[in-house]
Every structure is written in structure tokens, then in C-alpha cells.
Scaffold this active site. Structure first.
Site, PDB file in Angstrom:
ATOM      1  N   HIS A 135       0.846  -1.200   0.000  1.00  0.00           N
ATOM      2  CA  HIS A 135       0.000   0.000   0.000  1.00  0.00           C
ATOM      3  C   HIS A 135       0.881   1.250   0.000  1.00  0.00           C
ATOM      4  O   HIS A 135       0.705   2.161  -0.824  1.00  0.00           O
ATOM      5  CB  HIS A 135      -0.902  -0.040   1.246  1.00  0.00           C
ATOM      6  N   GLU A 136       1.840   1.288   0.940  1.00  0.00           N
ATOM      7  CA  GLU A 136       2.730   2.445   1.019  1.00  0.00           C
ATOM      8  C   GLU A 136       3.633   2.532  -0.203  1.00  0.00           C
ATOM      9  O   GLU A 136       3.969   3.623  -0.663  1.00  0.00           O
ATOM     10  CB  GLU A 136       3.563   2.371   2.296  1.00  0.00           C
ATOM     11  N   HIS A 145       1.884   4.441  -2.914  1.00  0.00           N
ATOM     12  CA  HIS A 145       2.029   5.897  -2.761  1.00  0.00           C
ATOM     13  C   HIS A 145       3.402   6.359  -3.235  1.00  0.00           C
ATOM     14  O   HIS A 145       3.536   7.348  -3.973  1.00  0.00           O
ATOM     15  CB  HIS A 145       1.861   6.295  -1.290  1.00  0.00           C
ATOM     16  N   ASP A 181     -30.426 -44.184  -7.561  1.00  0.00           N
ATOM     17  CA  ASP A 181     -29.940 -44.603  -8.880  1.00  0.00           C
ATOM     18  C   ASP A 181     -31.091 -44.972  -9.809  1.00  0.00           C
ATOM     19  O   ASP A 181     -31.025 -45.944 -10.575  1.00  0.00           O
ATOM     20  CB  ASP A 181     -28.974 -45.783  -8.754  1.00  0.00           C
TER      21      ASP A 181
END
Length: 416
Positions: free
Chosen positions: A21-22, A25, A213
Site C-alpha cells: 500500500h505504502e 504511494h 440410482d
């Protein structure tokens, strides 16, 4: 050991996500020519660092996030060297500042959507046509899955010696059998199976017609006793009712796997659903505060209450302990998407607050220009500090509340 490994892995995944995230930036700021002086993973004392160019990179002692320092994020920053004034962030066009401030959330969205796309190819995404409401479930054909016992009050756990044996298993029914009648009463769907069973009493003999079945057959068994709420009131008081010891096998698969191309559309649809669910979750946060307090003070923990990174890591540990890796990665997806949305809320000190102020300044300047009035200039962040502190105080108190609840009364998805 598996639980601790899962907790550690999930906490590490969160730390990596926040660090990226950083990095979002930092990289966008550098791309536009803004000056970034520091990029660190963690907080507190510096353990290790190095300088490359004008930026110091490093690791700090408390691994609870990360940060990057961009020169001049606001006009009121007083630590800007006069030589760096032209590169101060607040001097750049609003669209560039918007990209830089939103890059952190975009990183979380990329992580979430990328992981979802991989999941769609490898394990599949939830089937949108899978019956989810009570009405849809009751309209499903009465094709049964078999339980080994009758567990009281819909508890999700393994059978114990104290639990009654499954009457269906004693009658030699098998998973995949479709029940067509009980004591002569026709059964067309799962809802009618439940209604018919509720009309009987524990200890009654049930004569069961079924199809296996393609071949019809009959059997009989003595119904067990369990505790259930009324069919028309799932939150009502529980009473003793008859039980057969079966569940439903849905007619549609729970998950669908996609090819690489089809997975793109499926991922987009699922992301849209996540966006709606995240919006609804954010709206419910205030009303869930009392439930968190109840959980802390000894009450039952509501599974729909918010969790902190501590709670998410504990759930990640449970997932690894029970080899539920799909759940582990879906938790990773959900948390990244939620963090991405939360950071875009227009509140300081969140990224969305800085974006909102930048566009407010742009709109105000445009309006004053049309009115032939002097530009009012930049917003004074110092005047917004009381509101910012209030957001930090409320957010901090809520975080402390969720962490406390996750420590003393955590949400669990598996019996331990």
C-alpha cells in the site's frame, strides 16, 4: 503448530499488503516527480535502513504497518526545505495528487482481484445460482446428505457419544437418495420433508419411500429427538422435535471453476458483490458496537460483528489448522478489499480525506473563477485538526474494542 503457522502466515500477508500500500504511494509520487524522503516497513525504532538516491528505505521494530514520507503533503507542512518547494506534493495538479493518494487502495484492490482471479481458475468462485435464501433451499429436491448423528440446536461440530445416532443411517439410507414420501405423505421438495418431519413426534416410526440410482425403494426407522426453533421463525424458542439425521444435497454445485478468460467476468461479478457487501458492512458498524461490548463482557460473540487484524489472523490460523486453504485466501481477499474501501472514506487522516480536500479546493477555485472573485487558496489543514483528532480517537477506540473482543471472545469457524 498448524494454528500458529496460520496466524503467522496471515499476519505476514497483512504486513506485506500494507507495505505494498505504502509502496503504491511512493512509486506514483516518484513517477510524477514528487520528493519521497522515507519508506519504512513497521514503526518504532529503526532496525535496518539504507539510502538510495534521495530516499531512505528500512525496517522498524514494530511490524504493524508501514509509511512513506512525501514532501509537502499539505501547504502547512513546516519541514519543507526551500529547495524542495517546487516538488512539494500540494503544488502538483489535483489529478496527480489523487492518483498518488488513491494508489494505496488501488494496490489492495489489485491484490484482492488478482487473488480472486487465481481462485476462480484453481478452486472456483461461489455459484451465483446456488440456493441461498430459506425459500430457495426449501424448493430444492429432497436429495439428502447423511449425518452420522443428530446434533442438537444446529450446532456445527463433530458427533460425540452423547449424540443420538442418525435414524437415516440406521435405515440404510445413503447420501444422494431422494426421499419421495414419509408415512404415505408425498415429498416433492426439501421444504415438504421438513414440514412432514415436524408433524411427527420423536420415537415415531417413519416409513420412507426413496429413489436411489433411478430405482424406487422403501425403508423404515424410528425418529430421534433434537431441539430446533419453529420452521417459520428461525430465531424463535427451540423445542423438542423429531429428527431424521439428514441434510440437503443442493441440485447445483456450490462453486464453479472458470477458464482464464471466463474468470475475468466472474471475478468482476464477484467483486461487485463484495463492493455491495462492504458498503452494507460499513453501514452496520455503529449498530454492532453494543454486540462487541456484549462479547467482551461475557456474552455470546455475534459472528456478524467486525473483526480486527488480530481476529482475521486467528481465523487464518483456524483455516490452516483445518487445511481450509480456500478460506485462508478468501479471508485475504475480503480483508484487502475492505481496507481498500475504508481508506477511501472522505475522512482525515485517511487517504480519502486528502483526496476529498484536493477536489474541494479544485471545485472552489473553479467556482470563484466563474464568479470573478479571487481564488481563496488552499484549505487550512490546521483548522481541520480537531475533526481529525476526533476521527483518530473514535477509530482508535473502535479498533481497541475489536481487538479486545478478538482476544477474549474471538469468532471461530471450526470446533477446536
Amino acid at each position: 503448530m498448524a494454528y500458529l503457522l496460520g496466524v503467522t502466515l496471515f499476519a505476514l500477508a497483512i504486513l506485506i499488503s500494507v507495505s505494498l500500500h505504502e509502496a503504491g504511494h511512493m512509486l506514483t509520487a516518484k513517477a510524477f516527480g514528487m520528493k519521497v524522503t522515507r519508506y519504512f516497513v513497521g514503526f518504532g525504532p529503526t532496525l535496518w535502513s539504507f539510502r538510495r538516491g534521495e530516499t531512505e528505505y528500512g525496517v522498524k521494530g514494530i511490524p504493524l504497518g508501514g509509511f512513506c514520507k512525501i514532501v509537502g503533503m499539505t501547504p502547512q507542512d513546516d519541514d519543507v526545505d526551500p529547495a524542495d518547494e517546487p516538488r512539494a506534493m500540494w503544488r502538483y495538479p489535483v489529478w496527480k495528487r489523487t492518483i498518488v493518494m488513491s494508489a494505496g487502495s488501488v494496490t489492495h484492490f489489485i491484490l484482492a482481484v488478482g487473488a480472486l482471479w487465481i481462485i476462480a481458475i484453481t478452486a472456483g468462485l461461489p455459484n451465483p445460482n446456488f440456493p441461498s435464501t430459506e425459500a430457495e433451499i426449501r424448493q430444492e429436491p429432497a436429495v439428502i446428505q447423511l449425518s452420522e448423528c443428530v446434533v442438537p440446536e444446529n450446532a456445527v461440530r463433530e458427533c460425540t457419544a452423547a449424540d443420538a445416532a442418525s435414524p437415516a443411517a440406521q435405515a440404510q439410507l445413503r447420501a444422494g437418495d431422494r426421499i419421495t414420501s414419509i408415512n404415505g405423505t408425498p415429498i416433492a421438495n426439501y421444504g415438504e420433508l421438513l414440514t412432514t418431519l415436524r408433524s411427527l413426534k420423536p420415537g415415531d416410526t417413519a416409513k420412507i419411500a426413496y429413489v436411489r440410482d433411478g430405482q424406487s425403494a422403501t425403508t423404515s426407522t424410528v425418529l430421534a429427538q433434537t431441539q430446533r426453533p419453529p420452521l417459520d421463525d428461525p430465531k424463535g424458542a427451540v423445542t423438542a422435535v423429531a429428527a431424521l439425521g439428514v441434510g440437503l444435497v443442493p441440485s447445483t454445485p456450490t462453486r464453479i471453476e472458470y477458464g482464464p478468460v471466463a474468470a475475468v467476468g466472474a471475478t468482476a461479478d464477484f467483486t461487485g458483490d463484495m463492493a455491495v457487501n462492504t458498503y452494507e458492512a460499513l453501514k452496520r458498524i455503529p449498530e454492532k458496537v453494543p454486540a462487541l461490548w456484549t462479547a467482551i463482557t461475557g456474552g455470546e460473540r455475534d459472528i456478524d460483528t467486525p473483526i480486527s487484524v488480530v481476529g482475521a489472523s486467528r481465523l487464518g490460523g483456524e483455516a490452516v489448522e483445518n487445511e481450509a486453504w480456500l478460506l485462508f485466501f478468501m479471508l485475504f481477499v475480503s480483508l484487502n478489499f475492505f481496507i481498500g474501501v475504508f481508506n477511501l472514506l472522505p475522512l482525515l487522516p485517511l487517504d480519502g480525506g486528502h483526496i476529498a480536500i484536493a477536489w474541494f479546493e479544485r471545485a472552489r477555485s473553479w467556482l470563484y473563477a466563474r464568479l470573478r472573485r479571487p481564488d481563496p487558496g488552499r484549505v487550512d489543514y490546521l483548522k481541520l485538526m480537531p475533526f481529525t483528532y476526533a476521527v483518530i480517537l473514535i477509530g482508535g477506540a473502535f479498533t481497541l474494542l475489536t481487538i479486545t473482543a478478538d482476544v477474549v471472545n474471538p469468532i471461530t469457524l471450526f470446533s477446536r
